[in-house]
Design a protein around this motif. Structure first.
Motif, mmCIF file in Angstrom:
data_model
loop_
_atom_site.group_PDB
_atom_site.id
_atom_site.type_symbol
_atom_site.label_atom_id
_atom_site.label_comp_id
_atom_site.label_asym_id
_atom_site.label_seq_id
_atom_site.Cartn_x
_atom_site.Cartn_y
_atom_site.Cartn_z
ATOM 1 N N THR A 129 -3.901 3.789 -1.515
ATOM 2 C CA THR A 129 -4.159 2.466 -0.936
ATOM 3 C C THR A 129 -3.623 2.330 0.481
ATOM 4 O OG1 THR A 129 -2.144 1.655 -2.026
ATOM 5 C CG2 THR A 129 -4.243 1.292 -3.162
ATOM 6 N N LEU A 130 -3.037 3.394 1.013
ATOM 7 C CA LEU A 130 -2.552 3.429 2.395
ATOM 8 C C LEU A 130 -3.208 4.627 3.058
ATOM 9 C CD1 LEU A 130 -0.585 2.022 4.367
ATOM 10 C CD2 LEU A 130 1.147 3.700 3.674
ATOM 11 N N VAL A 131 -4.091 4.364 4.006
ATOM 12 C CA VAL A 131 -4.984 5.418 4.506
ATOM 13 C C VAL A 131 -5.077 5.390 6.032
ATOM 14 C CG1 VAL A 131 -6.357 5.382 2.388
ATOM 15 C CG2 VAL A 131 -7.011 3.906 4.308
ATOM 16 N N ALA A 191 -7.968 -5.945 1.513
ATOM 17 C CA ALA A 191 -6.978 -4.978 1.052
ATOM 18 C C ALA A 191 -6.893 -4.934 -0.466
ATOM 19 C CB ALA A 191 -5.610 -5.312 1.635
ATOM 20 N N ILE A 192 -6.833 -3.717 -1.004
ATOM 21 C CA ILE A 192 -6.732 -3.519 -2.449
ATOM 22 C C ILE A 192 -5.311 -3.789 -2.929
ATOM 23 C CG2 ILE A 192 -6.898 -1.805 -4.290
ATOM 24 C CD1 ILE A 192 -9.048 -0.405 -2.558
ATOM 25 N N PRO A 236 -3.839 -0.572 5.266
ATOM 26 C CA PRO A 236 -4.265 -0.820 3.878
ATOM 27 C C PRO A 236 -5.743 -0.486 3.665
ATOM 28 C CG PRO A 236 -3.015 -2.676 4.741
ATOM 29 C CD PRO A 236 -3.320 -1.796 5.909
ATOM 30 N N LYS A 237 -6.030 0.213 2.593
ATOM 31 C CA LYS A 237 -7.417 0.494 2.238
ATOM 32 C C LYS A 237 -8.058 -0.773 1.683
ATOM 33 C CE LYS A 237 -10.362 3.498 -0.602
ATOM 34 N NZ LYS A 237 -11.257 3.792 0.526
ATOM 35 N N PRO A 283 0.840 -1.201 0.000
ATOM 36 C CA PRO A 283 0.000 0.000 0.000
ATOM 37 C C PRO A 283 0.875 1.250 0.000
ATOM 38 C CG PRO A 283 -0.681 -1.550 1.714
ATOM 39 C CD PRO A 283 0.641 -2.016 1.210
ATOM 40 N N MET A 284 0.426 2.277 -0.683
ATOM 41 C CA MET A 284 1.185 3.527 -0.787
ATOM 42 C C MET A 284 0.250 4.711 -0.607
ATOM 43 S SD MET A 284 4.513 3.251 -1.547
ATOM 44 C CE MET A 284 5.784 2.460 -2.519
ATOM 45 N N ARG A 285 0.749 5.741 0.061
ATOM 46 C CA ARG A 285 -0.024 6.968 0.238
ATOM 47 C C ARG A 285 -0.342 7.591 -1.126
ATOM 48 N NH1 ARG A 285 -2.900 8.504 3.961
ATOM 49 N NH2 ARG A 285 -2.166 10.624 4.260
ATOM 50 N N ALA A 286 0.651 7.630 -2.020
ATOM 51 C CA ALA A 286 0.461 8.275 -3.322
ATOM 52 C C ALA A 286 -0.532 7.523 -4.200
ATOM 53 C CB ALA A 286 1.805 8.406 -4.041
#
Length: 259
Positions: free
Chosen positions: A99-101, A152-153, A144-145, A93-96
């Protein structure tokens, strides 16, 4: 190359791998790979206390393990070292990527039987110049979103997640009487889909039923076979493991296989 179960993103603040100390996105270097094995607990073979009559977990225990993708990634790592063949791109997951929230709102809250409350482990920093050390702040921690099914996506989504018949989480709250405001250590949960559209509507479950997803058992197995072939092509599943999981899907044992 670093691999983590999804549980580490809930219980061991693994988001700090890809964020700075203010919670902003960080790119990984080109010579680094990181993978989250989505929907996996820390250790799938840990003792199941629910089977022993102690209902310490709120939900049934997640049987998933990371054997399949870990074997593929180990093969990829060997090829990287021995032959310079780059492994698949990182899958975390990544903020950009969105997917990371923040934990609040990361998972749908309208799924019956899934008591999501945003529980996760915080990360404190402290003044070590005094005894005992004094907490002076906390690092931002993200999780993870999830998609509309509650899974998780991002990450490597094994066959049981990519072609699902249940929701697999990497978290499992403690049951009432056992500290319900905390996560049960190391374990995840599984919440099956309703068998039919009528059954899901009866309990107001927004997740599509099994019958709405797959016309029959043959259609389900075909979907597993297609996804297995795609994952082999992407080098996150070995051909022999693909054959094994397709056969397990035919026998209705994919979840029990932990894939």
């Amino acid at each position: 190359m670093q691999t983590d179960s999804e549980h580490e993103w809930w219980a061991s603040h693994a988001s700090l791998l890809v964020t700075d100390l203010a919670g902003n996105h960080l790119d990984l270097p080109d010579n680094v790979r990181a993978y989250m094995i989505s929907g996996t607990p820390h250790f799938a073979e840990a003792a199941d206390v629910m089977r022993k009559g102690v209902p310490a977990m709120s939900l049934p225990q997640n049987p998933m393990h990371a054997g399949g993708p870990m074997r593929a990634l180990l093969t990829d790592l060997n090829a990287w070292i021995s032959d310079g063949i780059k492994p698949p791109a990182s899958r975390v997951p990544m903020r950009a990527h969105g997917t990371l929230v923040a934990a609040q709102g990361a998972v749908p809250m309208d799924i019956p039987g899934l008591p999501y409350a945003g529980i996760h482990t915080l990360a404190a920093f402290s003044d070590q110049s005094v005894l005992p050390p004094k907490e002076i702040g906390r690092y931002p921690v993200f999780v993870p979103k999830a998609d509309n099914d509650g899974m998780a996506i991002a990450g490597i989504r094994q066959l049981a997640l990519a072609v699902p018949r249940a929701t697999y989480t990497a978290w499992n709250p403690r049951a009432q009487g056992f500290g319900p405001t905390a996560l049960y250590p190391l374990q995840g949960a599984v919440v099956p889909f309703a068998p039919t559209e009528a059954a899901r509507k009866e309990v107001h479950d927004p997740r599509l039923s099994i019958a709405e997803r797959y016309a029959d058992d043959g259609a389900y197995v075909a979907a597993v076979r297609r996804e297995a072939a795609r994952q082999v092509a992407e080098r996150i599943l070995l051909p022999e493991d693909a054959e094994r999981v397709v056969e397990a899907a035919k026998q209705g044992k994919l979840a029990k296989l932990g894939q």
